[in-house]
Design a protein around this motif. Structure first.
Motif, PDB file in Angstrom:
ATOM      1  N   ILE A   1       0.843  -1.202   0.000  1.00  0.00           N
ATOM      2  CA  ILE A   1       0.000   0.000   0.000  1.00  0.00           C
ATOM      3  C   ILE A   1       0.879   1.255   0.000  1.00  0.00           C
ATOM      4  O   ILE A   1       0.615   2.222  -0.729  1.00  0.00           O
ATOM      5  N   ALA A   2       1.927   1.236   0.805  1.00  0.00           N
ATOM      6  CA  ALA A   2       2.838   2.386   0.868  1.00  0.00           C
ATOM      7  C   ALA A   2       3.534   2.602  -0.474  1.00  0.00           C
ATOM      8  O   ALA A   2       3.701   3.750  -0.920  1.00  0.00           O
ATOM      9  N   MET A   3       3.943   1.531  -1.117  1.00  0.00           N
ATOM     10  CA  MET A   3       4.629   1.642  -2.400  1.00  0.00           C
ATOM     11  C   MET A   3       3.722   2.239  -3.475  1.00  0.00           C
ATOM     12  O   MET A   3       4.104   3.164  -4.188  1.00  0.00           O
ATOM     13  N   VAL A   4       2.494   1.716  -3.572  1.00  0.00           N
ATOM     14  CA  VAL A   4       1.549   2.230  -4.561  1.00  0.00           C
ATOM     15  C   VAL A   4       1.151   3.669  -4.225  1.00  0.00           C
ATOM     16  O   VAL A   4       1.069   4.535  -5.110  1.00  0.00           O
ATOM     17  N   GLY A   5       0.923   3.923  -2.938  1.00  0.00           N
ATOM     18  CA  GLY A   5       0.544   5.266  -2.514  1.00  0.00           C
ATOM     19  C   GLY A   5       1.632   6.290  -2.797  1.00  0.00           C
ATOM     20  O   GLY A   5       1.353   7.408  -3.264  1.00  0.00           O
ATOM     21  N   THR A   6       2.890   5.932  -2.529  1.00  0.00           N
ATOM     22  CA  THR A   6       4.014   6.834  -2.792  1.00  0.00           C
ATOM     23  C   THR A   6       4.117   7.159  -4.281  1.00  0.00           C
ATOM     24  O   THR A   6       4.386   8.305  -4.664  1.00  0.00           O
TER      25      THR A   6
END
Length: 297
Positions: free
Chosen positions: A219-224
């Motif tokens: 989620i953090a990777m896609v969100g970033t």
């Protein structure tokens, strides 16, 4: 999609022709499809007893096809895949396609016979093989850039490298998550036949924490990535990713800790496959916004 939506715009900008085109690209696609098919066959072959416990209504070996014919089909598909890969090597001037095809076939065989029963090793292996296809394609197509000593060539390498890492990471993490969730679904049969999967060794709660950590990373990777592309005005991509990738991942996270039965884990596995699909389809935005990629990404 990675070839035509992600790599092709960079190649067009640099004025280079890809190494693997036309029939050769069809052959490399067929090679990986056949490797996957052969892997499923040999996995079903060795998992017959386990599958009769975990999913008796979906057993194919000895019900639809005899074991001997299944083994012969596995060998045939594997040999075709390896042959197609070596033909691509002749065109691309490398050895990586044929050697990687051989390695994938051997590793999937040992996965089915031994490694899938071991703690975490089989999960990581399947996730790595899934992600490897993107790395391999980048090498087939991009070795012109890798051999280039020019500044322009180095800039294109950076673009290709960033995009390859992005989708390789996504493919690895989402595959690892699904493999572990499948293990939670299949505990009954796995335990009966001596498997040492994570939910058997660690228990459900610790395994859920492991999966949750990787969900947060994803989620953090896609969100970033979406925060990064705000400056380019990729609003359609951002809305797509929030509602069809991040949203479902949050939903999976919410349902994970309340899951109790194999049916619950099966639904989670299906949701994860949906995120795999939406993640793959997101490559289309790199084609839509190809001008921005070539200038800034």
């Amino acid at each position: 999609m990675f070839k035509y939506c992600v790599l092709k715009p960079v190649f067009d900008q640099a004025g280079l022709k890809p190494n693997v085109e036309g029939i050769y690209f069809v052959l490399i696609l067929l090679s990986y499809v056949l490797i996957a098919a052969a892997g499923y066959i040999i996995n079903d072959y060795f998992d017959l007893n386990i599958d009769q416990v975990n999913k008796p209504d979906k057993v194919i070996i000895d019900r639809v096809i005899r074991r001997r014919k299944a083994l012969a089909l596995h060998i045939l598909l594997s040999m075709l895949a390896i042959g197609f890969s070596f033909i691509v090597d002749l065109r691309a001037g490398s050895k990586i396609a044929g050697l990687s095809a051989i390695a994938c076939v051997i590793l999937l065989f040992f996965y089915s016979t031994t490694l899938k029963k071991k703690f975490l090793i089989g999960n990581v292996l399947v996730a790595a093989i899934t992600a490897w296809s993107i790395i391999a394609l980048t090498w087939f197509e991009g070795n012109q850039f890798f051999l280039s000593k020019s500044r322009a060539g180095n800039l294109e390498i950076e673009k290709i490298f960033r995009l390859t890492v992005l989708y390789t990471g996504f493919a690895f993490i989402i595959s690892l998550i699904r493999e572990v969730v499948k293990d939670m679904e299949d505990v009954e049969g796995d335990r009966k036949y001596g498997c040492k999967t994570m939910p058997i060794v660690w228990g459900y709660n610790a395994t859920k924490v492991f999966v949750m950590v990787w969900l947060i990373v994803l989620i953090a990777m896609v969100g970033t990535t979406q925060v990064y592309v705000i400056q380019f005005g990729w609003w359609i991509s951002i809305v797509y990713s929030v509602f069809l990738i991040i949203g479902p991942l949050l939903n999976i996270s919410r349902k994970l800790f309340s899951a109790q039965s194999p049916a619950h884990y099966h639904k989670l596995s299906s949701l994860i496959k949906l995120v795999m699909l939406t993640g793959i389809l997101s490559m289309g935005f790199f084609l839509i916004y190809s001008d921005v990629i070539c200038r800034y990404f």
